[in-house]
Write an enzyme that holds these catalytic residues in place. Structure first.
Site, short mmCIF file in Angstrom:
data_model
loop_
_atom_site.label_atom_id
_atom_site.label_comp_id
_atom_site.label_asym_id
_atom_site.label_seq_id
_atom_site.Cartn_x
_atom_site.Cartn_y
_atom_site.Cartn_z
N CYS A 1 -0.07 -55.52 12.59
CA CYS A 1 0.91 -55.63 11.51
C CYS A 1 1.99 -56.64 11.84
CB CYS A 1 1.49 -54.26 11.19
SG CYS A 1 2.07 -53.33 12.62
N TYR A 2 2.66 -56.48 12.98
CA TYR A 2 3.66 -57.47 13.38
C TYR A 2 3.05 -58.87 13.44
CZ TYR A 2 7.11 -53.88 14.91
OH TYR A 2 8.02 -52.86 15.00
#
Lengths: 342, 342, 342, 342
Positions: C149-150
């Site tokens: 996600c990051y």
């Protein structure tokens, strides 16, 4: 100085007790135990206590609890009943924040808590620590059963009506809403942020352990069993209980005056002006119950709104209040902080 | 007893000042003004204060502010500068929680705040009330400019590094996150619950009023202008600021020791153990800044994590701290409460 | 119809995959496994799926995964690498939403994930499924490593600048903020509501597993290693990542045009108008990245704001996007829902 | 294609209508009006709609509403009644999401809404758009009064009991909890994040405008007036209503079967398995009501738990459902999205 010990200090009632006791001018905190975290500094687990509490958690076996004047149990249900007798025998007073000594009917307790009780005789001796009802007995007590959070909010709301005999005692309804800290500091999925945030639900409609406790308390007031439907809900906030109580009026009465008179001398119960809607944040962090009473459209249903901080008046604050009473201190000592709003 | 007045008490810094002053043993609150709510009891607007503050809001014109020893301005920007001179002339000390006296460069102030300044000479006299830098001057001051919330968190984080000259002063980055109460108690759509909850955003990237204030404060430390990129963000919590600060190291240094030594004698700055990640809740409701310093992967970027409660160390608490210093009281008086966790 | 299986469907990426696939017109969901919850109906665990998903969780051993066309792994790290080879050998395509195939450097992976890798040769084959960079390779892939996600938010924000060579690649800073669902559906104390609500903190400053993944991705763009400081934070919201990215400009450039051109043909990247501050809620529930680029005060620091829903473009949505590409479907199939605001 | 106009699209019901209509395959959105924001692009105010809605807000006077097939009013109370007649005369169908046509008793309406009604004859004609009760009439209607949010949740919960005549109709209690978006997108202090977050309160106990609407609806079911105590509460979440309903049983009955049979053919009412506690998040973003029925401890009090998303089944979704019925489309068109959980 009162020498104080805490058994089981890693939950939310534990850290809240520490917050309050750290500011208590007559308390010397001697020991705080935790089986799982012995050796860890309290302020490492709870950085909010850095500079206030220097103690480490101690293993229960090594703790010198018997040298204390008072021991608080902030343990899961079923622990205190194993250890209290020895302490009492050693002359130590005890306040149990769990449920071990709250229900006088042992078989009822065993049914709801799923355990055999270890010391029924002490249950008989224990004083139910709701000062607004039992202040005189608390003053004399060796062993105090600190009330549950829901029971505190619900009983304080119904008591004036039931004492005055102005509502039907057989059809009480308590629709209660609790912040998530009421579920404790336990690693469980339903209380994860991503589960409990932006969400609202009821739980335990079929039966919740606080139901018999409330029934017992209200029954003491009326002198005979009450009929109560109790529906707890989980609301996405950290602290606070809001109990919305419904009763059927049996005769006309000045409800506002009734409540104001009942609690005129109570330092921690605030009857709000007529028409008020107390907010849970108005008691955040404070040992206070705010109550408003309504009679919508002048009908025969009375609605009581009762709010507390579940960790303070619903747990640790009430425990300190009981301690103050037991040790003949001014009842508000260390309990006079202003609620945190916003 | 110090006779205290508050001008403009209906915002969040106002109610927070009241919370703190209500517990202050040396303060007698004389008057609190509000143009819009004159006549209303303070505790009607803020039920959390029931039992603690009995005053009504007073119309500013009728308020006897000149008979006070100290007046706090908790007003919007641009109000204090209209009224301060008369108070000072009457021998009253003043602490302004707004921005009127924070920026020494008048044209810079006028650019950022979009007003003509009413009393540039008093700006010159005013002391910037960050005690960790200006304690001695605060002690002598008639007029204190209480720092902004972001500037407090950011300056306390950068100061040890800049004083020691161990980072490039031309490429500082402050990535700051604030709870919503920082926007004040104003009826505006972007800070509605349904807008700000379950959401995260930056704002004011092109330029925020706290930028020149931080630049000025850090420039005083280094003796020449600093280069700073400041990006504020809104995070869905009520209280708290978390500043994440980035600087480029110019030489090797024991960062942990540097911070610990700088703040060894500061009662309200807590340097956390190496490797810590301070949480905003660890200072909730308390006049405290907690700081941790990191050097990820041993590279040449230093990362400082600095947290405060924006309403306490970032506003009302720091104002009370300044008052304590100005009146030669122990600096922690009424500021020693334990943070509220959870 | 594509026959689809899901391994490990009880986490947040699992339920999100189910939400998206339930609306996919070309997908026939065959099987969903869970070792712990085999036998339970999916819709009993996730009532939001009542009426949409009728399957029970199946024990992995009994699952007929090899008869699927595609299997998604929504498992903890280290599971997929044990099972993928058999599936590939049976002609099944695989998308792994965990980290097993993201890092090409096996020793680097083993260092950060603390395990011995079970199939280094498949890591070499796996395609990193960021379609905005690797669309052509994804189209041919048997095995796709779905990005973290990051890394998705950070890479999409830095890529235009690095591809154009307008920032120093050695001093990148990514200050990233994640909603709590990023931590997964695991019973752990730090992500309890009462811990994570009304709170903000950094974590993993010393090193986070997404750091090598981001470094690898950006290094592919520049052709040589980049220097990156990555600081993740936890913010009290359920979904969403906000990455605030800092780079040092090496020459003057029309940043807005640079970003708009880079993403002109990307269906799921939205370059906001100049001066914008994208909010995480503007992509809630949607497979979309919104980006704004700023140059505060015209200085030499560029600030990029990049937001995604961590469970959609940061996980399950990107996985469905990759599936659509692999099976030659329109890329937006089942991914065209409007974000949920408020 | 149905040509659709929206009057007043800047509130939460407006943006929610747009979200749903953007995905409706049979709708061509023609015009959306806003007096205050005419000229602004819809997607500038609501970035979540970027790529989906390209229209600007239009001034009402210039809007070609009469060329639409259907016009939705998402306006404050009292606006629709001024404009509906002209539209109906022009052959346009109308769905009013406000309260102008909900209450048949004009004097009752005027008492609760504090206005003189502009067109009582149209009130008589209007169909109350609760499809689970009035589907046939909706199908024929020119003018539909879309139900309020609380009334939808409360009526759907009580209807099976009242239709079957198994509870006392004179002592109903509805304890309802709403997310903050129910208060609308209006700049007001009580719904600021810093006021409503981490807080719980009742409001309107003396009387809420939805009380007469619920009473009317339930009275239609029983054929004579009902007695109802209605207490709404504000809970810190964005979307969702949880109604906890209490009735006194008059005879023994299989409650689960009663509810399941009543709603067996309803696409948007989901009767949960016995013992369930529906959560508001299980319907987040979806046009669905989930209901569970309980009889605690086998007593004579029945407890119904009914949850909806106030902006969907409680407003915009129900409006689209009514539109689908009026235009003979499959009732679920554009209403079949899976709820967003977590």
């Amino acid at each position: 100085m009162i020498k104080v010990g805490i058994v089981g200090g890693t939950g939310y009632t534990g850290v809240e007790l520490l917050r309050l006791l750290a500011a208590h001018p007559q308390v010397a905190l001697q020991v705080i135990t935790s089986r799982a975290d012995a050796g860890t500094k309290v302020s490492q687990m709870f950085p909010s206590l850095r500079g206030y509490v220097d103690l480490p958690f101690t293993h229960p076996d090594e703790a010198k609890l018997e040298q204390c004047d008072l021991v608080f149990f902030a343990t899961p249900n079923g622990i205190a009943m194993q250890q209290v007798r020895a302490l009492l025998d050693a002359g130590v007073k005890v306040i149990d924040l769990a449920a071990d000594f709250r229900i006088k009917d042992i078989s009822e307790w065993e049914k709801w808590y799923g355990m055999t009780h270890a010391c029924p005789d002490l249950v008989a001796e224990a004083v139910y620590g709701l000062p607004e009802v039992n202040r005189a007995q608390v003053k004399q007590a060796r062993l105090v059963a600190n009330p549950g959070c829901y029971p505190t909010a619900v009983q304080l709301g119904f008591i004036p009506l039931l004492e005055a005999g102005v509502i039907e005692p057989g059809s009480l309804i308590a629709d209660a809403k609790s912040g998530v800290s009421g579920a404790g500091r336990k690693a469980e999925i339903p209380t994860l942020f991503s589960e409990a945030s932006d969400n609202f639900k009821a739980y335990g409609v079929a039966g919740h352990r606080h139901l018999p406790e409330i029934r017992q308390g209200l029954g003491c007031v009326t002198g005979h069993p009450v009929g109560l439907t109790f529906v707890p809900h989980l609301t996405p906030m950290i602290r606070g209980i809001h109990a919305t109580l419904y009763g059927r009026l049996t005769r006309d009465v000045d409800l506002q005056a009734l409540f104001e008179q009942r609690y005129a001398n109570e330092p921690f119960v605030d009857v709000m002006p007529a028409g008020s809607h107390p907010e849970t944040r108005s008691v955040r962090g404070a040992n206070r119950c705010r109550i408003a009473v309504h009679r919508p459209q002048g009908g025969d249903t009375v609605v009581v709104l009762s709010v507390i901080d579940n960790l303070v008046k619903g747990a640790a604050g009430q425990a300190v209040q009981n301690m103050n009473i037991m040790f003949c201190l001014p009842e508000s000592t260390a309990l006079d902080n202003v609620p945190l709003l916003p």
